[in-house]
Design a protein around this motif. Structure first.
Motif, short mmCIF file in Angstrom:
data_model
loop_
_atom_site.label_atom_id
_atom_site.label_comp_id
_atom_site.label_asym_id
_atom_site.label_seq_id
_atom_site.Cartn_x
_atom_site.Cartn_y
_atom_site.Cartn_z
N VAL A 1 -9.92 -8.94 -6.35
CA VAL A 1 -10.44 -7.73 -7.01
C VAL A 1 -9.59 -6.50 -6.71
CG1 VAL A 1 -12.80 -8.61 -7.02
CG2 VAL A 1 -12.04 -7.19 -5.11
N TRP A 2 -8.70 -6.58 -5.72
CA TRP A 2 -7.88 -5.43 -5.35
C TRP A 2 -6.53 -5.39 -6.07
CZ3 TRP A 2 -10.33 -1.69 -3.17
CH2 TRP A 2 -11.39 -1.95 -2.28
N ASP A 3 -6.27 -6.34 -6.96
CA ASP A 3 -4.94 -6.43 -7.57
C ASP A 3 -4.52 -5.12 -8.24
OD1 ASP A 3 -4.82 -8.98 -6.64
OD2 ASP A 3 -4.87 -9.97 -8.59
N GLY A 4 -5.44 -4.47 -8.92
CA GLY A 4 -5.09 -3.24 -9.61
C GLY A 4 -4.89 -2.06 -8.69
N VAL A 5 -5.39 -2.15 -7.46
CA VAL A 5 -5.28 -1.05 -6.50
C VAL A 5 -4.03 -1.18 -5.64
CG1 VAL A 5 -6.37 0.07 -4.51
CG2 VAL A 5 -7.77 -0.67 -6.46
N VAL A 6 -3.77 -2.38 -5.13
CA VAL A 6 -2.65 -2.52 -4.19
C VAL A 6 -1.31 -2.24 -4.85
CG1 VAL A 6 -3.88 -4.09 -2.66
CG2 VAL A 6 -2.55 -5.04 -4.56
N GLU A 7 -1.22 -2.45 -6.17
CA GLU A 7 0.05 -2.14 -6.84
C GLU A 7 0.30 -0.64 -6.89
OE1 GLU A 7 -1.48 -2.17 -11.51
OE2 GLU A 7 -0.44 -3.91 -10.70
N ARG A 8 -0.71 0.16 -6.56
CA ARG A 8 -0.57 1.61 -6.55
C ARG A 8 -0.29 2.14 -5.14
NH1 ARG A 8 -2.44 3.10 -11.44
NH2 ARG A 8 -2.44 5.31 -10.87
N TRP A 9 -0.26 1.24 -4.17
CA TRP A 9 -0.04 1.65 -2.78
C TRP A 9 1.45 1.68 -2.47
CZ3 TRP A 9 -2.63 3.84 1.04
CH2 TRP A 9 -2.15 3.73 2.35
N PRO A 10 1.99 2.79 -1.95
CA PRO A 10 3.43 2.91 -1.72
C PRO A 10 3.84 2.35 -0.35
CG PRO A 10 2.38 4.97 -1.21
CD PRO A 10 1.28 4.05 -1.67
N GLY A 11 3.63 1.10 -0.17
CA GLY A 11 3.97 0.48 1.11
C GLY A 11 3.56 -0.98 1.10
N ARG A 12 3.31 -1.51 2.28
CA ARG A 12 2.88 -2.90 2.39
C ARG A 12 1.35 -2.99 2.29
NH1 ARG A 12 4.09 -5.48 7.40
NH2 ARG A 12 4.28 -3.45 8.43
N TRP A 13 0.89 -4.15 1.88
CA TRP A 13 -0.56 -4.36 1.82
C TRP A 13 -0.93 -5.75 2.31
CZ3 TRP A 13 -1.33 -8.40 -1.50
CH2 TRP A 13 -0.44 -8.56 -2.56
N ILE A 14 -2.15 -5.83 2.84
CA ILE A 14 -2.72 -7.08 3.35
C ILE A 14 -4.09 -7.25 2.70
CG2 ILE A 14 -3.48 -8.35 5.40
CD1 ILE A 14 -1.66 -6.49 7.06
N VAL A 15 -4.30 -8.35 2.01
CA VAL A 15 -5.56 -8.57 1.30
C VAL A 15 -6.10 -9.96 1.64
CG1 VAL A 15 -6.72 -8.68 -0.92
CG2 VAL A 15 -4.86 -7.05 -0.58
#
Length: 238
Positions: free
Chosen positions: A25-39
């Motif tokens: 459900v976070w796919d649309g949000v993490v692409e807007r994060w300017p760095g690394r992400w962990i989901v």
């Protein structure tokens, strides 16, 4: 736990989904994060193994294992994931939380609501006759009905073989959060937010400095990922 990672060098975002959902459900949000992400998929959800017993502390301890030691992270959680985010912000689980945001957290529970949840936690998982039947049930349980198409890969992430939900029913018994206690224990800045029309987290149930997202409901991060940009900016700032 099943954990996805991505993004580029920079600040790290840990995104935690709500009860019944998955990290997809976070796919649309993490692409807007300017760095690394962990989901991750939380324990007992999606492709993650269940826990012997569900509590906010047990979930936080499991999630903490997905974060590289010593790495500062901003934590964004929705609903159940928001409670886990604030639990991690206590510092009791070894995660260096630079900031935490709880989105759409249900913080007031009646005795009747808790009794219904406890009853749901004891029921065996239902096997459905087809994928579409299982998908419809998952969309209802996760609160995503009308927001995600039945044939979406997001739905597939919440289904298991044999046309049943990839959700441990026992997770419904996690209980009600102690918001005042979580805020008092937090060692990092905390943001509380909710959609303007979220029936599970109305504005009256949150402190006066909570952020309301205009026109959105309980799953604001799915309804309009761009609306979370101000929250992401505050999390980056710490």
């Amino acid at each position: 736990m099943h954990v996805r990672t991505g993004g580029s060098d920079g600040p790290v975002l840990l995104a935690l989904h709500g009860l019944g959902a998955t990290g997809a459900v976070w796919d649309g949000v993490v692409e807007r994060w300017p760095g690394r992400w962990i989901v991750p998929d939380l324990p007992g959800h999606g492709r993650s193994e269940p826990l012997p017993r569900y509590s906010f502390g047990a979930l936080a301890a499991a999630v903490a294992e997905a974060v590289p030691a010593g790495t500062p992270v901003a934590v964004l959680g929705h609903s159940l994931g928001g409670v886990v985010a604030l639990t991690l912000a206590s510092g009791w689980f070894g995660v260096r939380v630079s900031g935490a945001c709880g989105l759409g957290m249900k913080v007031r529970w009646t005795d009747e609501e808790l009794a219904r949840a406890a009853d749901q936690a004891t029921r065996p998982a239902k096997v459905f006759g087809s994928r579409d039947e299982a998908a419809e049930r998952w969309l209802k349980v996760s609160g995503l009905h009308g927001l995600v198409p039945v044939d979406s890969p997001v739905v597939d992430s919440g289904l298991a073989e044999g046309w049943r939900l990839a959700l441990d029913q026992a997770a419904f018994g996690v209980g009600a959060p102690d918001l005042d206690g979580l805020l008092a224990a937090a060692r990092a800045p905390v943001i509380l937010a909710a959609g303007e029309h979220d029936p599970m987290c109305p504005a009256a149930h949150l402190p006066g400095d909570a952020v309301l997202l205009p026109g959105l409901g309980h799953n604001a991060h799915v309804e309009d990922p761009a609306a979370l940009d101000p929250l992401l900016a505050r999390l980056r700032a710490g």
